[in-house]
Design a protein around this motif. Sequence first.
Motif, PDB file in Angstrom:
ATOM      1  N   SER A  71       0.848  -1.193   0.000  1.00 44.49           N
ATOM      2  CA  SER A  71       0.000   0.000   0.000  1.00 44.49           C
ATOM      3  C   SER A  71       0.884   1.245   0.000  1.00 44.49           C
ATOM      4  N   PRO A  72       0.486   2.304  -0.734  1.00 46.55           N
ATOM      5  CA  PRO A  72       1.258   3.551  -0.689  1.00 46.55           C
ATOM      6  C   PRO A  72       1.345   4.133   0.728  1.00 46.55           C
ATOM      7  N   ASN A  73       0.340   3.861   1.568  1.00 47.80           N
ATOM      8  CA  ASN A  73       0.363   4.390   2.935  1.00 47.80           C
ATOM      9  C   ASN A  73       1.573   3.904   3.727  1.00 47.80           C
ATOM     10  N   THR A  74       2.108   2.744   3.344  1.00 47.73           N
ATOM     11  CA  THR A  74       3.273   2.189   4.042  1.00 47.73           C
ATOM     12  C   THR A  74       4.479   3.106   3.908  1.00 47.73           C
ATOM     13  N   LEU A  75       4.505   3.902   2.847  1.00 48.51           N
ATOM     14  CA  LEU A  75       5.641   4.797   2.629  1.00 48.51           C
ATOM     15  C   LEU A  75       5.878   5.726   3.814  1.00 48.51           C
ATOM     16  N   HIS A  76       4.808   6.143   4.474  1.00 44.34           N
ATOM     17  CA  HIS A  76       4.943   7.131   5.548  1.00 44.34           C
ATOM     18  C   HIS A  76       5.902   6.674   6.641  1.00 44.34           C
ATOM     19  N   GLY A  77       5.956   5.374   6.897  1.00 43.29           N
ATOM     20  CA  GLY A  77       6.835   4.864   7.936  1.00 43.29           C
ATOM     21  C   GLY A  77       8.217   4.472   7.448  1.00 43.29           C
ATOM     22  N   LEU A  78       8.439   4.541   6.121  1.00 42.35           N
ATOM     23  CA  LEU A  78       9.691   4.039   5.559  1.00 42.35           C
ATOM     24  C   LEU A  78      10.610   5.111   5.002  1.00 42.35           C
ATOM     25  N   VAL A  79      10.035   6.192   4.451  1.00 39.74           N
ATOM     26  CA  VAL A  79      10.863   7.165   3.743  1.00 39.74           C
ATOM     27  C   VAL A  79      10.783   8.539   4.408  1.00 39.74           C
ATOM     28  N   THR A  80      11.744   9.375   4.076  1.00 38.17           N
ATOM     29  CA  THR A  80      11.778  10.746   4.579  1.00 38.17           C
ATOM     30  C   THR A  80      12.138  11.683   3.432  1.00 38.17           C
ATOM     31  N   ASP A  81      11.817  12.954   3.593  1.00 37.65           N
ATOM     32  CA  ASP A  81      12.084  13.949   2.544  1.00 37.65           C
ATOM     33  C   ASP A  81      11.460  13.535   1.213  1.00 37.65           C
ATOM     34  N   PHE A  82      10.260  13.004   1.285  1.00 38.28           N
ATOM     35  CA  PHE A  82       9.561  12.527   0.087  1.00 38.28           C
ATOM     36  C   PHE A  82       8.814  13.717  -0.514  1.00 38.28           C
ATOM     37  N   SER A  83       9.207  14.131  -1.713  1.00 36.49           N
ATOM     38  CA  SER A  83       8.717  15.372  -2.303  1.00 36.49           C
ATOM     39  C   SER A  83       7.285  15.234  -2.830  1.00 36.49           C
ATOM     40  N   GLU A  84       6.691  16.393  -3.108  1.00 43.13           N
ATOM     41  CA  GLU A  84       5.361  16.411  -3.712  1.00 43.13           C
ATOM     42  C   GLU A  84       5.380  15.714  -5.065  1.00 43.13           C
ATOM     43  N   GLN A  85       6.459  15.895  -5.818  1.00 49.06           N
ATOM     44  CA  GLN A  85       6.572  15.222  -7.120  1.00 49.06           C
ATOM     45  C   GLN A  85       6.628  13.707  -6.952  1.00 49.06           C
ATOM     46  N   ALA A  86       7.304  13.252  -5.907  1.00 47.33           N
ATOM     47  CA  ALA A  86       7.365  11.808  -5.651  1.00 47.33           C
ATOM     48  C   ALA A  86       5.970  11.256  -5.385  1.00 47.33           C
ATOM     49  N   TRP A  87       5.183  11.990  -4.581  1.00 48.20           N
ATOM     50  CA  TRP A  87       3.814  11.546  -4.310  1.00 48.20           C
ATOM     51  C   TRP A  87       2.966  11.555  -5.585  1.00 48.20           C
ATOM     52  N   GLU A  88       3.207  12.509  -6.461  1.00 42.55           N
ATOM     53  CA  GLU A  88       2.467  12.555  -7.726  1.00 42.55           C
ATOM     54  C   GLU A  88       2.780  11.331  -8.588  1.00 42.55           C
ATOM     55  N   LEU A  89       4.040  10.900  -8.568  1.00 37.68           N
ATOM     56  CA  LEU A  89       4.413   9.681  -9.296  1.00 37.68           C
ATOM     57  C   LEU A  89       3.734   8.458  -8.693  1.00 37.68           C
ATOM     58  N   VAL A  90       3.685   8.395  -7.374  1.00 38.62           N
ATOM     59  CA  VAL A  90       2.995   7.292  -6.694  1.00 38.62           C
ATOM     60  C   VAL A  90       1.520   7.271  -7.084  1.00 38.62           C
ATOM     61  N   ASP A  91       0.876   8.428  -7.036  1.00 36.71           N
ATOM     62  CA  ASP A  91      -0.551   8.502  -7.361  1.00 36.71           C
ATOM     63  C   ASP A  91      -0.823   8.072  -8.794  1.00 36.71           C
ATOM     64  N   ALA A  92       0.094   8.398  -9.694  1.00 37.39           N
ATOM     65  CA  ALA A  92      -0.128   8.124 -11.113  1.00 37.39           C
ATOM     66  C   ALA A  92       0.199   6.687 -11.512  1.00 37.39           C
ATOM     67  N   PHE A  93       1.213   6.098 -10.892  1.00 39.54           N
ATOM     68  CA  PHE A  93       1.753   4.846 -11.445  1.00 39.54           C
ATOM     69  C   PHE A  93       1.761   3.655 -10.480  1.00 39.54           C
ATOM     70  N   TRP A  94       1.319   3.848  -9.237  1.00 31.95           N
ATOM     71  CA  TRP A  94       1.250   2.705  -8.313  1.00 31.95           C
ATOM     72  C   TRP A  94      -0.181   2.244  -8.137  1.00 31.95           C
ATOM     73  N   PRO A  95      -0.423   0.956  -8.008  1.00 30.07           N
ATOM     74  CA  PRO A  95       0.562  -0.119  -8.177  1.00 30.07           C
ATOM     75  C   PRO A  95       0.970  -0.243  -9.642  1.00 30.07           C
ATOM     76  N   GLY A  96       2.215  -0.592  -9.870  1.00 28.72           N
ATOM     77  CA  GLY A  96       2.699  -0.701 -11.234  1.00 28.72           C
ATOM     78  C   GLY A  96       4.207  -0.771 -11.295  1.00 28.72           C
ATOM     79  N   ALA A  97       4.710  -0.678 -12.522  1.00 30.97           N
ATOM     80  CA  ALA A  97       6.128  -0.937 -12.794  1.00 30.97           C
ATOM     81  C   ALA A  97       6.976   0.322 -12.663  1.00 30.97           C
ATOM     82  N   LEU A  98       6.886   0.982 -11.516  1.00 30.19           N
ATOM     83  CA  LEU A  98       7.710   2.152 -11.216  1.00 30.19           C
ATOM     84  C   LEU A  98       8.365   1.956  -9.858  1.00 30.19           C
TER      85      LEU A  98
END
Length: 215
Positions: A71-98
């Motif tokens: 789940s993308p929500n899992t990212l909150h506990g794993l990563v830091t300094d995650f940019s708005e652009q990174a979240w936009e990529l997650v929203d657009a292409f996850w789940p998937g080959a990114l």
Amino acid sequence: MARRYDCNDATDRKTGLREAAAAVRRGELVVLPTDTVYGIGADAFSAEAVGDLLEAKGRGRNMPTPVLIGSPNTLHGLVTDFSEQAWELVDAFWPGALTLVARHQPSLQWDLGETRGTVAIRMPLHPVAIELLTEVGPMAVSSANLTGHPAPEDCDAAQDMLGDSVSVYLDGGPTPGIVPSSIVDVTGKVPVLLRAGALDAEELRKVVPDLEVAS
């Protein structure tokens, strides 16, 4: 002795997922289908299990193991300094080959290899993989092949290479193809495409127009 379960059979799939989850919690290795190729996986937070994974593949610590999540929500506990652009990529292409390379939380107790404070992370578009990841949490997952051999598109090929180094094989039938995930580094101010795979730069730039391509 390795056990194998046919995930196209409802009963076998249920049993296989239960056995695979138990194996991961015991620090053992499992093989699972993804939306690219078959992967060999272990508990991301067990340094010993990740070490066993690298040993099974014949792979060194200089090639750290990516992490798959359910789940993308899992990212909150794993990563830091995650940019708005990174979240936009997650929203657009996850789940998937990114796959996204991000800075991991410094407090995390894991050892994926020589990561230099980063983690390559992805949510695969495969129901069996997502169900297992949802049950056990983040897994260190690499292609289920011996280093230097082709990545397997079916469970037979994975089992022929890895044999009894793996406790449980989840057979989901042939995977869609061997085109790997695209890898984007989101640790800096501008996303950088490190490897073009299933998604090319043109497709990614529809979401992050200032994407750069590594030379």
